[in-house]
Design a protein around this motif. Structure first.
Motif, mmCIF file in Angstrom:
data_model
loop_
_atom_site.group_PDB
_atom_site.id
_atom_site.type_symbol
_atom_site.label_atom_id
_atom_site.label_comp_id
_atom_site.label_asym_id
_atom_site.label_seq_id
_atom_site.Cartn_x
_atom_site.Cartn_y
_atom_site.Cartn_z
ATOM 1 N N ASN A 354 -19.025 29.597 79.312
ATOM 2 C CA ASN A 354 -20.274 28.853 79.467
ATOM 3 C C ASN A 354 -20.784 28.920 80.905
ATOM 4 O O ASN A 354 -21.997 29.070 81.141
ATOM 5 N N VAL A 355 -19.871 28.806 81.862
ATOM 6 C CA VAL A 355 -20.271 28.890 83.274
ATOM 7 C C VAL A 355 -20.772 30.293 83.602
ATOM 8 O O VAL A 355 -21.774 30.462 84.314
ATOM 9 N N PHE A 356 -20.105 31.301 83.073
ATOM 10 C CA PHE A 356 -20.533 32.682 83.302
ATOM 11 C C PHE A 356 -21.942 32.913 82.753
ATOM 12 O O PHE A 356 -22.798 33.513 83.419
ATOM 13 N N GLU A 357 -22.215 32.414 81.553
ATOM 14 C CA GLU A 357 -23.558 32.550 80.981
ATOM 15 C C GLU A 357 -24.585 31.772 81.792
ATOM 16 O O GLU A 357 -25.732 32.199 81.935
ATOM 17 N N SER A 358 -24.195 30.626 82.318
ATOM 18 C CA SER A 358 -25.095 29.852 83.170
ATOM 19 C C SER A 358 -25.479 30.647 84.407
ATOM 20 O O SER A 358 -26.654 30.664 84.811
ATOM 21 N N ILE A 359 -24.512 31.324 85.009
ATOM 22 C CA ILE A 359 -24.803 32.150 86.188
ATOM 23 C C ILE A 359 -25.780 33.266 85.832
ATOM 24 O O ILE A 359 -26.697 33.575 86.593
ATOM 25 N N LEU A 360 -25.632 33.845 84.675
ATOM 26 C CA LEU A 360 -26.486 34.967 84.283
ATOM 27 C C LEU A 360 -27.894 34.525 83.901
ATOM 28 O O LEU A 360 -28.866 35.216 84.205
ATOM 29 N N TYR A 361 -28.025 33.365 83.238
ATOM 30 C CA TYR A 361 -29.293 33.044 82.592
ATOM 31 C C TYR A 361 -29.938 31.725 83.006
ATOM 32 O O TYR A 361 -31.124 31.526 82.720
ATOM 33 N N SER A 362 -29.216 30.829 83.636
ATOM 34 C CA SER A 362 -29.826 29.539 83.983
ATOM 35 C C SER A 362 -31.006 29.755 84.933
ATOM 36 O O SER A 362 -30.895 30.517 85.903
ATOM 37 N N PRO A 363 -32.153 29.101 84.680
ATOM 38 C CA PRO A 363 -33.354 29.381 85.469
ATOM 39 C C PRO A 363 -33.382 28.709 86.840
ATOM 40 O O PRO A 363 -34.264 29.013 87.635
ATOM 41 N N VAL A 364 -32.440 27.806 87.130
ATOM 42 C CA VAL A 364 -32.483 27.058 88.391
ATOM 43 C C VAL A 364 -31.124 27.134 89.080
ATOM 44 O O VAL A 364 -30.086 26.857 88.475
ATOM 45 N N LEU A 365 -31.146 27.496 90.369
ATOM 46 C CA LEU A 365 -29.916 27.723 91.129
ATOM 47 C C LEU A 365 -29.054 26.471 91.226
ATOM 48 O O LEU A 365 -27.831 26.533 91.037
ATOM 49 N N TYR A 366 -29.653 25.315 91.521
ATOM 50 C CA TYR A 366 -28.830 24.132 91.767
ATOM 51 C C TYR A 366 -28.085 23.699 90.510
ATOM 52 O O TYR A 366 -26.998 23.117 90.590
ATOM 53 N N ARG A 367 -28.615 24.003 89.329
ATOM 54 C CA ARG A 367 -27.891 23.665 88.098
ATOM 55 C C ARG A 367 -26.646 24.556 87.954
ATOM 56 O O ARG A 367 -25.599 24.104 87.478
ATOM 57 N N ILE A 368 -26.763 25.815 88.355
ATOM 58 C CA ILE A 368 -25.601 26.711 88.302
ATOM 59 C C ILE A 368 -24.504 26.197 89.232
ATOM 60 O O ILE A 368 -23.326 26.156 88.867
ATOM 61 N N VAL A 369 -24.888 25.813 90.451
ATOM 62 C CA VAL A 369 -23.909 25.331 91.426
ATOM 63 C C VAL A 369 -23.225 24.063 90.927
ATOM 64 O O VAL A 369 -21.999 23.906 91.050
ATOM 65 N N GLN A 370 -23.989 23.164 90.337
ATOM 66 C CA GLN A 370 -23.389 21.943 89.795
ATOM 67 C C GLN A 370 -22.405 22.274 88.678
ATOM 68 O O GLN A 370 -21.333 21.654 88.581
#
Length: 495
Positions: A354-370
């Protein structure tokens, strides 16, 4: 002398025919092709997904659709697509019921064809649909001083100057776009724009100049947030001598900055800046620091590092793809930590994916870092629970102490035995009995495993790695490593 006016060029239309029955579909197509209708492109679809895709991508002027292919739970969604993307509609059904007639009326169908189909009724309905089309402006066009700007002008440069404001609307979640289109239809614009839908954004093209396009966009955003709340961003182009294609490219480029600054704001295309170049990979020193902070479970330091690295960025920003690569480089260090600690449960693996997919596709950087921070905390808590369980076993506790102090060149059996409150002879005996290894053999094994990890995970020198795993003499370390693995440290790294 009589001068004849130029012959009027008849418009050419696109037709989409949708029916679950492939033979029926071909039959309708064949019948309609026998008449001289101004149709230059006909698409056939027997699956609802193909119908929706064709509607959105090709904007057919006329849609002939079998109502029976639409499931009840999909009706409202399909109806919104029909209203948005098609011109004239002709409904088809095998059930001559009141319900089907009401459905045809709700999509403003020109006619309802009941199977078996009548060629004369089909011809009459299609003639009526074409007549209706010729009486109105074609969908999604702007006519200004005799010039027509089409949807395609966003993607292919027609080199025609467009002087009026253009908005680009993007949503943090793509599913928000359907509601956003409905909201656009209801909003009280100073001048009604033409609406162009793309895969992941909406373009509003105005055909009039007006004094405050940014303020109107801010009003739109406020009213949207009051009624809906899902995050969107609007990029405004005030108007210039550019054609629509470069305007659209500039709007898209500015919209990409939402990766760094988030949504819920109005941006101006004129503020766009070029990306800066960065090295997306961790340096050797950064890799070493991450290995240390993870192994020592320094959650606060890891959090501070991530905040400092990613939350203090100012424009101009690095290209988002490079940032995603850097984040995957960090995740690779976390992955190695999982392997070192034996974190292989289904829950841990699912969380990692799930974290890997977030890095690839999440539209906002701060959400990935969180997400990264929460994942690291989850792993640390899991390791802690494993450690608590391991304390119930003296041997596992002793081995855990050895794994945490293997880098101490003076580590001895006496020290480890004192840690687990046992005598050195007793600890040596139970270690040999359970693992068929002496204390010294087990310590060497742990040190070799750590050395192999560091050789594979970092570019550090052999001398530094030897010291890091508890060897004062690099040459002795190399001899022990070759005895243990059959390869020298350098050969192991190169294999």
């Amino acid at each position: 002398m009589i001068i004849k006016s130029p012959k009027e060029v008849l418009p050419i239309y696109k037709l989409l025919i949708a029916d679950r029955d492939k033979e029926e579909l071909q039959g309708i197509h064949w019948l309609l092709s026998k008449y001289s209708f101004p149709i230059n492109k006909t698409r056939l679809a027997n699956q609802l997904t193909d119908v929706l895709t064709t509607l959105e991508n090709e904007l057919p002027d006329i849609l002939c659709i079998e109502l029976d292919m639409i499931q009840e739970d999909s009706w409202e969604m399909v109806k919104s697509f029909i209203h948005r993307y098609s011109g004239q509609v002709i409904a088809i059904t095998a059930e001559a019921t009141f319900e089907r007639a009401m459905q045809a009326m709700s999509i403003k169908a020109v006619d309802l064809w009941v199977k078996p189909l009548s060629p004369s009724l089909m011809k009459h309905a299609l003639q009526q649909a074409i007549g209706n089309l010729s009486a109105v402006s074609k969908k999604n066009t702007i006519t200004e001083l005799g010039h027509t700007v089409r949807y395609e002008a966003l993607f292919i440069d027609d080199h025609v100057s467009f002087p009026y404001p253009v908005y680009l609307l993007g949503a943090e979640q793509r599913k928000t776009l359907n509601d956003l289109r409905d909201f656009i239809d209801q909003f009280d614009f100073d001048y009604k724009p033409s609406v162009f839908s793309a895969h992941d954004n909406i373009v509003l093209v105005f055909q009039h100049d007006f004094p405050a396009p940014v303020k109107q966009a801010q009003r739109f955003l406020r009213e949207w947030e009051h009624s809906e709340g899902n995050p969107i961003a609007i990029v405004v182009h005030r108007g210039s001598g550019d054609s629509l294609h470069p305007i659209y490219m500039k709007l898209l480029r500015m919209m990409e900055t939402t990766f760094f600054i988030g949504y819920k704001q109005v941006l101006q295309a004129e503020d766009v800046q070029e990306w800066i170049d960065i090295d997306p990979f961790l340096t050797v020193e950064e890799q070493r620091n991450w290995v240390f902070m993870l192994d020592e479970r320094q959650g606060d330091k890891l959090k501070s590092w991530l905040y400092e690295e990613f939350f203090n960025m100012k424009s101009p920003y690095p290209e988002p793809g490079l940032l995603r690569t850097r984040l995957t480089s960090i995740l690779a260090q976390i992955r190695r930590f999982m392997f070192r600690k034996g974190l292989k449960s289904k829950a841990s693996e699912a969380y990692y994916k799930n974290v890997f997919e977030s890095i690839l596709y999440s539209p906002v950087l701060y959400r990935i870092v969180q997400e990264l921070i929460l994942f690291i905390n989850y792993l640390f808590q899991t390791v802690k629970e494993q450690d608590i369980y391991a304390r119930a076993d003296v041997i596992e506790t002793a081995i855990g102490y050895m794994e945490n102090h293997y880098n101490d060149a003076t580590l001895s059996l006496t020290e480890v035995a004192a840690h687990v409150h046992r005598s050195p002879s007793y600890l040596s005996h139970i270690l040999s009995k359970r693992y068929q290894q002496s204390f010294r053999e087990m310590l060497i094994y742990i040190r070799m495993q750590k050395a192999k990890e560091m050789l594979g995970a970092t570019d550090d020198s052999i001398q530094n790695i030897a010291a890091a795993v508890g060897f004062r003499n690099p040459n002795y370390f190399s001899r022990v490593f070759k005895s243990h693995t059959g390869l020298t440290p350098r050969e192991w790294r190169l294999q």
